[in-house]
Design a protein around this motif. Structure first.
Motif, mmCIF file in Angstrom:
data_model
loop_
_atom_site.group_PDB
_atom_site.id
_atom_site.type_symbol
_atom_site.label_atom_id
_atom_site.label_comp_id
_atom_site.label_asym_id
_atom_site.label_seq_id
_atom_site.Cartn_x
_atom_site.Cartn_y
_atom_site.Cartn_z
ATOM 1 N N GLU A 13 -5.730 2.785 -9.529
ATOM 2 C CA GLU A 13 -5.786 4.241 -9.376
ATOM 3 C C GLU A 13 -5.429 4.630 -7.953
ATOM 4 O OE1 GLU A 13 -9.286 5.983 -10.986
ATOM 5 O OE2 GLU A 13 -8.900 5.123 -12.953
ATOM 6 N N GLY A 14 -4.697 5.727 -7.817
ATOM 7 C CA GLY A 14 -4.375 6.240 -6.490
ATOM 8 C C GLY A 14 -3.548 5.296 -5.633
ATOM 9 N N LEU A 15 -2.638 4.584 -6.252
ATOM 10 C CA LEU A 15 -1.795 3.678 -5.459
ATOM 11 C C LEU A 15 -0.861 4.468 -4.536
ATOM 12 C CD1 LEU A 15 -0.987 0.677 -4.987
ATOM 13 C CD2 LEU A 15 0.837 1.034 -6.622
ATOM 14 N N LEU A 16 -0.328 5.564 -5.038
ATOM 15 C CA LEU A 16 0.530 6.396 -4.193
ATOM 16 C C LEU A 16 -0.187 7.682 -3.830
ATOM 17 C CD1 LEU A 16 4.223 6.478 -5.451
ATOM 18 C CD2 LEU A 16 3.057 4.793 -4.041
ATOM 19 N N PRO A 17 -0.140 8.065 -2.553
ATOM 20 C CA PRO A 17 -0.736 9.350 -2.178
ATOM 21 C C PRO A 17 0.044 10.507 -2.815
ATOM 22 C CG PRO A 17 0.298 8.263 -0.277
ATOM 23 C CD PRO A 17 0.406 7.318 -1.434
ATOM 24 N N CYS A 21 4.086 11.104 -4.004
ATOM 25 C CA CYS A 21 4.480 11.423 -5.390
ATOM 26 C C CYS A 21 5.350 12.673 -5.394
ATOM 27 C CB CYS A 21 3.257 11.674 -6.269
ATOM 28 S SG CYS A 21 2.254 10.231 -6.574
ATOM 29 N N ARG A 22 4.953 13.646 -4.601
ATOM 30 C CA ARG A 22 5.673 14.907 -4.538
ATOM 31 C C ARG A 22 7.091 14.700 -4.013
ATOM 32 N NH1 ARG A 22 2.123 18.509 -1.057
ATOM 33 N NH2 ARG A 22 0.423 18.306 -2.529
ATOM 34 N N GLU A 23 7.189 13.887 -2.978
ATOM 35 C CA GLU A 23 8.499 13.599 -2.407
ATOM 36 C C GLU A 23 9.405 12.934 -3.433
ATOM 37 O OE1 GLU A 23 7.858 12.220 1.969
ATOM 38 O OE2 GLU A 23 9.835 11.543 1.359
ATOM 39 N N PRO A 54 13.617 6.560 2.568
ATOM 40 C CA PRO A 54 12.285 6.338 3.145
ATOM 41 C C PRO A 54 11.165 6.469 2.115
ATOM 42 C CG PRO A 54 13.606 7.633 4.644
ATOM 43 C CD PRO A 54 14.408 7.501 3.377
ATOM 44 N N ALA A 55 11.237 7.484 1.280
ATOM 45 C CA ALA A 55 10.163 7.668 0.289
ATOM 46 C C ALA A 55 10.147 6.508 -0.700
ATOM 47 C CB ALA A 55 10.355 8.985 -0.449
ATOM 48 N N LEU A 56 11.326 6.122 -1.189
ATOM 49 C CA LEU A 56 11.371 5.038 -2.172
ATOM 50 C C LEU A 56 10.916 3.710 -1.556
ATOM 51 C CD1 LEU A 56 14.634 5.804 -4.170
ATOM 52 C CD2 LEU A 56 12.332 5.651 -5.092
ATOM 53 N N LEU A 57 11.324 3.470 -0.326
ATOM 54 C CA LEU A 57 10.944 2.208 0.314
ATOM 55 C C LEU A 57 9.445 2.153 0.594
ATOM 56 C CD1 LEU A 57 13.902 1.621 2.817
ATOM 57 C CD2 LEU A 57 13.435 0.422 0.685
ATOM 58 N N ARG A 58 8.914 3.298 0.969
ATOM 59 C CA ARG A 58 7.471 3.324 1.237
ATOM 60 C C ARG A 58 6.693 3.035 -0.047
ATOM 61 N NH1 ARG A 58 4.813 8.510 2.896
ATOM 62 N NH2 ARG A 58 2.699 7.689 2.826
#
Ligand SMILES: O=C(O)CCC(=O)C(=O)O
Ligand SMILES: [Fe+2]
Length: 448
Positions: A13-17, A21-23, A54-58
């Motif tokens: 749960e909550g792996l991505l902030p 997710c929005r980005e 950057p978003a995908l890599l993060r």
């Protein structure tokens, strides 16, 4: 007992902030193209415009950490494919494993991170594992929620129930234990440079796929508005205003087209996405004073420069599992010459094609061969047996080849988007159709 041997999957749960997710939702909105499955759009790391990296890599790194941790394979997993996939009403995925084909056999661990929530953004679309117990097989059903993730071995049986309403967005990341199959070698190899970095302006904003040629449709418009509403962007013009939530679920399945947005709409969304992504909190960006277009170009340019400058650093920190950007990507093509026929595979379940080297006359043959060689070369310059591309990973001219194949042979009974290019060497073992996927294969004889 070894945990990895006894537990094969988990839900984190909550792996991505939420911010990330929005980005990613915005990125998909701008760069997603039809592909992956019927009634789906996809945006792969390889072909997405580089401002989205950057978003995908993060997200990819968070997924890798979690997977290496859970499966106790520290330092052993390499991302093989990273893609956001949006599932529209009518789409589903029957029970399958993620390594069920020869060209998928390098996938060892799967991480699916949901970017939208059941009951809020979409109805239906449950994820499930098929688990074997003492009393036979049973299903462990998971309700997708934005930020949560499923981690499982690629050989594990799982599926996705039919999406009934809305848009179900997820980030799929498949990991391999074989670094030569890592996607980063393609990302910064010639293929990635052509696709990901793009040449013209529109490629740089939207990605290199065929998204500019698809017409607008209602479903993507709705998705656009909802995503923007969730992204909390400053409203600017009509296109960016959130719409009232629909209260009732439509009866039955609505067949939808998954066409992405037209260029004008995409441009507005891209501007909005960039405003959001590049804004320095609390400060007024002077770039915007020049009006939309001008400021936008400068922002994209600046973001690109940041990405380019960050590449060596990312590499140094192990974020990219590749050699230096300028590494030569050559190999001996001679051994591949002299093929006389191409196998074009028309797969009924997964829309797509398998194209092997050869056939189709000399000019197309040369281009196709070049593409296939590029796709089928590993980081070390070894030739791979098979390789798969879909969505905007397929260069536009390859789409043209497929249109030509279609005209030539007329064996396509239904019009379909060419959203998957599977290149494989004629030497590779012919694969056995998996019971989960129906296939039909057509040999295209050599042309005189
Ligand atoms: O989106 C999901 O929940 C799962 C998708 C999946 O299993 C796949 O794409 O192979
Ligand atoms: Fe899967």
């Amino acid at each position: 007992m070894d945990r990895a041997a006894s537990v094969e999957h988990c839900i984190r749960e909550g792996l991505l902030p939420e911010e990330l997710c929005r980005e990613l939702r915005l990125l998909h909105l701008v760069a997603g193209v039809p592909g992956y499955r019927p009634n789906c759009t996809a945006c792969t790391l390889l072909a997405c415009p580089k401002w989205g990296w950057p978003a995908l890599l993060r997200a990819r790194e968070l997924a890798r950490d979690a997977a290496e941790d859970f499966f106790d394979e520290f330092g052993g997993l390499w991302p093989e494919t990273t893609a956001t996939v949006c599932w529209f009403p009518g789409s589903s995925l029957p029970v399958h494993t993620d390594d069920c084909k020869e060209y998928l056999s390098k996938r060892h661990v799967s991480v699916v991170i949901w970017l939208s929530s059941q009951g809020v953004d979409f109805e239906g679309g449950d994820f499930f594992f098929e688990v074997e117990g003492a009393s036979g097989e049973s299903r462990e059903v998971v309700s997708p929620r934005a930020g949560n993730a499923a981690l499982f071995r690629a050989s594990e049986r799982h599926g996705l129930r039919t999406v009934l309403r809305g848009a179900r967005l997820a980030l799929n990341i498949w990991f391999t234990r074989d670094p030569s199959a890592a996607e980063d070698s393609r990302l910064l190899g010639p293929e990635g440079l052509v696709l990901g970095w793009g040449r013209g302006l529109s490629q740089r904003f939207f990605g290199a796929g065929p998204q500019r040629t698809w017409p607008e449709d209602e479903a993507s418009g709705r998705l656009a508005k909802r995503t923007l509403a969730q992204a909390n962007l400053p409203p600017r013009g009509r296109a960016l205003r959130p719409r009232k939530k629909r209260s009732r679920c439509k009866e039955g399945l609505q067949p939808v087209s998954t066409s992405p947005l037209p260029p004008s709409r995409r441009a507005r969304l891209a501007v909005a996405a960039h405003r959001k992504l590049l804004a320095v909190p609390g400060s007024k960006s002077p770039d915007w004073h020049g009006g939309h277009g001008h400021g936008f170009f400068r922002l994209v340019w600046r973001r690109e420069r940041q990405v380019r400058a960050a590449l060596p650093r990312w590499h140094q920190h192990g974020l990219l599992s590749i050699g230096p950007l300028s590494s030569p990507h050559s190999h001996d093509c001679g051994q591949l010459g002299g093929r006389s026929s191409a196998l074009v595979e028309h797969n009924d379940y997964v829309p797509g094609l398998t194209i092997a080297r050869g056939a189709l006359g000399s000019a197309l043959q040369r281009r196709l061969k070049k593409l296939a060689d590029g796709l089928m070369t590993s980081q070390e310059g070894q030739l791979l047996n098979q390789s798969m591309r879909f969505g905007s990973d397929v260069p536009p001219w390859a789409y043209a080849i497929v249109r030509r194949i279609r005209r030539l042979r007329g064996f396509f009974t239904k019009p379909r988007a060419f959203d998957q290019l599977i290149a494989r060497s004629p030497d590779s073992e012919s694969e056995k159709p998996s019971p989960d996927f129906q296939q039909s294969t057509v040999e295209v004889p050599e042309r005189a």
